[in-house]
Enzyme design. Structure first.
Site, PDB file in Angstrom:
ATOM      1  N   ARG A  42       0.821  -1.213   0.000  1.00 40.67           N
ATOM      2  CA  ARG A  42       0.000   0.000   0.000  1.00 40.67           C
ATOM      3  C   ARG A  42       0.857   1.266   0.000  1.00 40.67           C
ATOM      4  NH1 ARG A  42      -5.101  -1.511   3.967  1.00 40.67           N
ATOM      5  NH2 ARG A  42      -6.525  -2.030   2.268  1.00 40.67           N
ATOM      6  N   LYS A 207     -15.694 -15.213   6.556  1.00 40.03           N
ATOM      7  CA  LYS A 207     -17.101 -15.031   6.922  1.00 40.03           C
ATOM      8  C   LYS A 207     -18.037 -14.836   5.732  1.00 40.03           C
ATOM      9  CE  LYS A 207     -17.020 -12.863  11.457  1.00 40.03           C
ATOM     10  NZ  LYS A 207     -17.149 -11.474  11.950  1.00 40.03           N
ATOM     11  N   GLY A 357      -6.903  -6.103   0.458  1.00 41.50           N
ATOM     12  CA  GLY A 357      -5.667  -6.077   1.219  1.00 41.50           C
ATOM     13  C   GLY A 357      -5.127  -7.481   1.468  1.00 41.50           C
TER      14      GLY A 357
HETATM   15  C1  3PG Z   1      -8.587  -1.746   5.010  1.00 39.98           C
HETATM   16  O1  3PG Z   1      -7.539  -2.230   5.424  1.00 39.98           O
HETATM   17  O2  3PG Z   1      -9.560  -2.441   4.676  1.00 39.98           O
HETATM   18  C2  3PG Z   1      -8.667  -0.257   4.834  1.00 39.98           C
HETATM   19  O3  3PG Z   1      -7.465   0.353   5.181  1.00 39.98           O
HETATM   20  C3  3PG Z   1      -9.808   0.295   5.640  1.00 39.98           C
HETATM   21  O4  3PG Z   1      -9.618   0.019   7.007  1.00 39.98           O
HETATM   22  P1  3PG Z   1     -10.864  -0.155   7.967  1.00 39.98           P
HETATM   23  O5  3PG Z   1     -11.587  -1.400   7.519  1.00 39.98           O
HETATM   24  O6  3PG Z   1     -10.317  -0.250   9.353  1.00 39.98           O
HETATM   25  O7  3PG Z   1     -11.738   1.065   7.776  1.00 39.98           O
END
Ligand code: 3PG
Ligand code: MG
Length: 400
Positions: A42, A207, A357
């Site tokens: 990222r 999930k 991610g």
């Molecule tokens: C993620 O890792 O999905 C994004 O950075 C958003 O983070 P969050 O789900 O804690 O809002």
């Protein structure tokens, strides 16, 4: 979708000597023991935008969240280590502010020379960032907006959050989409508008409840939906199979049964799984057919026959979207399913998008060549919500 103003539009106006506030998603995974960054994807993804601004002589003020601190400073979620890594990748020091909108931030921003970069401390150390209260969010957005003459959103992973830095700051400053946000939106809009067929989607992760909305939205659109990961056990249960001590969302079984009935045969489930005695890297394990899962064991990966079947479906595809690992890929004993599916995707003669991610981190952790995928999204929740057809607050804010 109306056309977004882009970084190129901002650069054409000239940014030399101007302060440009960039919202990035530098929410990188950290090693639980050492705190070291385990995947810097990222950070690298935002370099094209930052590099262009530096080159153009802007004073670049970067802000981001990391993890989910509860509205107050919490050292384990400091962006300090990220500032270090960002500086290495940019090849120039990044001036790190030890608070987000306080004295350190003010003096750091004020001290920037043209072409220099500052990083503010974690946005979520401030309750205003994630507040549901418009006024509280707005007050924090005012403080942030004071650090910029223009705003660039390059935090694709956070565009589905109605947070101050994502939603309220662009209402206060001239705003454009950064290179990453633009590319992500271009790619995902292609998947929703007119995917080349067959369009095959692979979903994994733990999930069903997290993926329900996207499954509902995708079913009419896709040609095939392949389901693995922890969530496959709730589907297997819905087919009347016993799943031992595998992950199971009991209250979702009926929903899964209903989805299977309505899917017109589009949903493909595993035919074999790797079961283990415990959730541990060294647990004894075997591959069994899905109708033979022992009552005391839990499934931690899909088996080789499943990989073969899913791979055959993927080899026909012209468009592929993949979100969520097939098993506990962090443990080598349970990584073969995720690796096999990832390899099948790279081999297919298709436009492939890896969403999320976790799946993106899996690609890199397994040592796969990132360039053999069409696009690796930096957004997990964001890419799913985009495919669901939801309005994303961060994108909507840029369109206004
Ligand atoms: C993620 O890792 O999905 C994004 O950075 C958003 O983070 P969050 O789900 O804690 O809002
Ligand atoms: Mg998330």
């Amino acid at each position: 979708m109306s056309a977004l103003r882009t970084l190129d539009d901002l650069l054409a106006e000239g940014v030399s000597g101007r302060r440009v506030l960039v919202r990035a998603d530098l929410n990188v995974p950290l090693d639980k023991q050492t705190g070291a960054i385990t995947d810097d994807g990222r950070i690298r993804a935002v370099l094209p935008t930052l590099g262009a601004l530096v080159e153009a002589g802007a004073k670049v003020v970067v802000c981001s969240h990391l993890g989910r601190p509860k509205g107050a400073p919490d050292p384990q979620f400091s962006l300090g280590p990220v500032a270090g890594r960002l500086g290495e990748l940019l090849g120039a020091p990044v001036h790190f502010a030890t608070d987000t909108v306080g004295d350190s931030a003010r003096s750091t921003v004020a001290g920037l020379a043209d072409g220099q970069v500052a990083l503010l401390e974690n946005l979520r150390f401030n309750a205003g960032e994630t507040s549901k209260d418009e006024a509280e969010r707005g007050a924090f957005a005012d403080q942030l907006a004071a650090f910029g003459d223009a705003y660039v959103d390059d935090a694709f992973g956070a565009v589905h959050r109605k947070h101050a830095s994502v939603f309220d700051v662009p209402a206060r400053l001239p705003h454009v989409a950064g290179r990453l946000v633009l590319r992500e939106v271009e790619v995902l809009s292609k998947l929703t508008a007119d995917p080349e067929r067959p369009y095959v989607v692979v979903l994994g992760g733990s999930k069903v409840s997290d993926k329900l909305a996207v499954i509902e939205a995708l079913l009419p659109t896709v040609d095939r939906l392949l389901i693995g990961g922890g969530m496959c056990f709730t589907f297997l249960k819905a087919q009347g199979l016993e799943v031992g001590t595998s992950l199971l969302e009991k209250d979702m079984v009926e929903t899964c049964r209903n989805l299977l009935e309505r899917s017109g045969g589009k949903i493909m489930l595993p035919v074999d799984v790797v079961v283990a005695d415990a959730f541990a890297p060294d647990a004894a394990h075997d591959t069994v057919r899905v109708d033979g899962i022992p009552s005391h064991r839990l499934g931690l990966d899909v088996g080789p026959e499943t990989v073969a079947g899913f791979s055959a479906a993927l080899s026909q595809a012209k468009t592929i979207f993949w979100n969520g690992p097939m098993g506990v890929f962090e443990m080598p004993a349970f990584a073969a399913g995720t690796r096999g599916i990832a390899e099948a995707i790279t081999k297919a003669d298709a436009f492939s998008v890896v969403g999320g991610g976790d799946s993106a981190a899996a690609v890199r952790a397994l040592g796969l060549d990132e360039s053999s995928f069409g696009h690796i999204s930096t957004g997990g929740g964001a890419s799913l919500e985009y495919l669901e057809g939801k309005t994303l607050p961060g994108i909507a804010a840029l369109e206004n």
